[in-house]
Design a protein around this motif. Structure first.
Motif, PDB file in Angstrom:
ATOM      1  N   GLN A 297       0.850  -1.189   0.000  1.00 24.13           N
ATOM      2  CA  GLN A 297       0.000   0.000   0.000  1.00 24.13           C
ATOM      3  C   GLN A 297       0.885   1.238   0.000  1.00 24.13           C
ATOM      4  O   GLN A 297       1.796   1.359   0.813  1.00 24.13           O
ATOM      5  CB  GLN A 297      -0.922   0.014   1.209  1.00 24.13           C
ATOM      6  N   ILE A 298       0.631   2.143  -0.928  1.00 21.21           N
ATOM      7  CA  ILE A 298       1.332   3.429  -0.989  1.00 21.21           C
ATOM      8  C   ILE A 298       0.316   4.510  -0.667  1.00 21.21           C
ATOM      9  O   ILE A 298      -0.611   4.765  -1.444  1.00 21.21           O
ATOM     10  CB  ILE A 298       1.965   3.656  -2.372  1.00 21.21           C
ATOM     11  N   LEU A 299       0.483   5.114   0.487  1.00 20.41           N
ATOM     12  CA  LEU A 299      -0.480   6.098   0.988  1.00 20.41           C
ATOM     13  C   LEU A 299       0.079   7.503   0.844  1.00 20.41           C
ATOM     14  O   LEU A 299       1.220   7.770   1.215  1.00 20.41           O
ATOM     15  CB  LEU A 299      -0.780   5.807   2.463  1.00 20.41           C
ATOM     16  N   ASP A 300      -0.724   8.399   0.260  1.00 20.05           N
ATOM     17  CA  ASP A 300      -0.380   9.817   0.221  1.00 20.05           C
ATOM     18  C   ASP A 300      -0.994  10.453   1.468  1.00 20.05           C
ATOM     19  O   ASP A 300      -2.217  10.595   1.566  1.00 20.05           O
ATOM     20  CB  ASP A 300      -0.933  10.479  -1.041  1.00 20.05           C
ATOM     21  N   VAL A 301      -0.149  10.808   2.431  1.00 22.63           N
ATOM     22  CA  VAL A 301      -0.667  11.280   3.716  1.00 22.63           C
ATOM     23  C   VAL A 301      -1.307  12.664   3.618  1.00 22.63           C
ATOM     24  O   VAL A 301      -2.058  13.065   4.498  1.00 22.63           O
ATOM     25  CB  VAL A 301       0.451  11.290   4.785  1.00 22.63           C
ATOM     26  N   ARG A 302      -1.035  13.385   2.546  1.00 21.08           N
ATOM     27  CA  ARG A 302      -1.668  14.705   2.376  1.00 21.08           C
ATOM     28  C   ARG A 302      -3.099  14.563   1.902  1.00 21.08           C
ATOM     29  O   ARG A 302      -4.000  15.275   2.355  1.00 21.08           O
ATOM     30  CB  ARG A 302      -0.880  15.552   1.374  1.00 21.08           C
TER      31      ARG A 302
END
Length: 471
Positions: A297-302
């Motif tokens: 999983q690649i999460l964009d925290v913004r």
């Protein structure tokens, strides 16, 4: 060359860099294995002309030859050592170069400094007869070398840091340094981590469960974090990721400003129940999460968007190297290296770059400051099967294309007289009885460093010898 560093006496070095942890038990001659994995992260700007960069790299490494041999072992002993294993010849586990001085740390805990100007050993850095040096860090902010050590008098249980200016070492005065972080209790599982990118030092005192952040320029304490639920801290440019103890269905995460500890984001990331977490890595605004037998999983925290990569395409690597300016990252698995972007796409597979060591020991890997080249100790292409004792090769490859630009092997790395000079620290230039031919110098390399200013590669082997490759 290096920046973030967290070093462990008992655990592997995480891919965030170098964290040094205190040992669990009393040290001994075979208890100081450099099991720590050292990874490089740096911020740079990409070169605008890629073709020129490739041509220039090929020219830089085309005529690399074996030029010198240094010996970290002193058969007569030094500093009136009281630890018998310090007298033994052991492999080189770490090499650092700064200001024309090459520092080589042996597995025994002995560290020697050699001058590239005189090709002589300047001194040993062990200033106490019971000192075992665990790791080195060059602090470019004040041109000093930080040594992290344990001591027999302390039962090898606590880390002690010392800063010594390079100029003092050049004069043969390693005892002219001063102690760092004396107020901190760095017993197991306490640690100290040096982060060159942000210019910070992170310490953890397990005694009171307090993390402290210091300024790497002057070692002043900036702020502290007291939270017994913190399981791990990952450092990226400008920020820190706090990973807290997981609940059954999620893991609490906090993103803090590295400058003052201000909480920038506080959130939970959902997890599959009853499945272990392979890794959680922070890379700027991207969060990489992988659980056992699950997709990456690649999460964009913004923006809280999540992209998934099939577990069959992205298998859990043994280590990472993040390339900040290029927005890419390297993965290491089964002696192979690959380059990925944050869309989860494979960007580069390397040709002719099969790593010699199966455990991704990045003491044998160097990433240039421009993040365009990777220099590694590799299995020689001519070998049909990897066998311990064969000579490997030093391969220089382009990170963005995967092309092998140059290599140093037993065929092309020979000096004119097929032998190299040796320095043991005597007043006169001397020859070592263990003078190495090129093939011997390329056998079982245990440490590698590239000096970008001098355009020289330094390698260390299991005999405690350091070899200089230059054109």
């Amino acid at each position: 060359m290096m920046e973030g560093r967290r070093i462990s006496a008992a655990n592997p070095r995480p891919c965030s860099g170098r964290r040094i942890l205190a040992a669990k038990k009393r040290g001994r001659s075979d208890g100081f294995l450099n099991s720590v994995k050292k990874l490089q992260r740096r911020e740079i700007s990409s070169k605008p002309d890629r073709s020129f960069s490739i041509t220039n790299a090929q020219e830089r490494f085309r005529n690399m030859r074996l030029m010198e041999e240094y010996d970290t072992h002193d058969p007569k002993g030094h500093c009136s050592v009281v630890l018998p294993f310090l007298m033994k010849r052991t492999k080189v586990i770490e090499i650092v170069a700064a200001r024309d001085i090459v520092f080589a740390l042996a597995h025994s805990g002995v560290c020697a400094a050699f001058s590239r100007e005189t090709n002589q050993r300047i001194c040993f850095l062990n200033v106490s007869p019971d000192e075992v040096i665990r790791s080195l860090f060059y602090n470019k902010n004040n041109d000093s070398l930080i040594t992290v050590s344990v001591y027999a008098s302390d039962n090898f249980s606590s880390l002690k840091c010392r800063s010594t200016r390079i100029e003092y070492i050049r004069r043969g005065k390693p005892d002219a340094g001063f102690a760092l972080f004396e107020s901190e209790s760095l017993k197991w599982p306490g640690f100290v981590e040096f982060d060159d990118v942000n210019g910070k030092v992170l310490t953890y005192s397990a005694q009171d469960s307090i993390y402290k952040v210091f300024d790497l320029k002057n070692y002043t304490m900036l702020y502290s974090i007291s939270d017994k639920d913190v399981q791990e801290i990952k450092i990226s440019p400008g920020i820190m990721l706090l990973i807290l103890n997981r609940s059954s269905g999620y893991v609490p995460l906090k993103i803090l400003s590295i400058e003052d500890g201000t909480i920038l984001k506080d959130f939970h990331h959902l997890l599959h129940r009853n499945k272990k977490v392979d890794f959680i890595e922070q890379f700027n605004e991207k969060l990489l999460v992988k659980q056992e037998n699950e997709n990456l999983q690649i999460l964009d925290v913004r923006h809280t968007g999540i992209r998934e990569v099939s577990r069959t395409e992205f298998m859990t690597p043994s280590a990472f190297i993040f390339l900040y300016e290029n927005q890419l990252f390297l993965t290491f698995r089964n002696r192979t290296v690959a380059v990925w972007n944050f869309r989860g796409e494979l960007v580069t597979s390397f040709e002719d770059h099969l790593l010699w060591h199966p455990d991704c020991n990045t003491n044998n890997i160097y990433i240039t400051s421009d993040q365009d080249l990777i220099i590694s100790y590799c299995k020689a292409e001519s070998d049909d099967q990897w066998m311990e004792g064969n000579a490997g090769s030093i391969n220089i490859s382009n990170i963005l294309t995967g092309k092998c630009l140059a290599k140093i092997n037993a065929t092309n790395g020979s000096p004119k007289d097929e032998k190299c000079s040796s320095s043991t620290g005597s007043s006169k230039q001397s020859r070592s009885p263990m003078r190495s031919a090129v093939a011997e110098a390329l056998e079982d390399i245990t440490a590698l460093f590239y000096d970008e200013e001098r355009n020289e590669i330094y390698t260390g082997n299991r005999h405690g010898l350091v070899h200089v490759w230059s054109n």
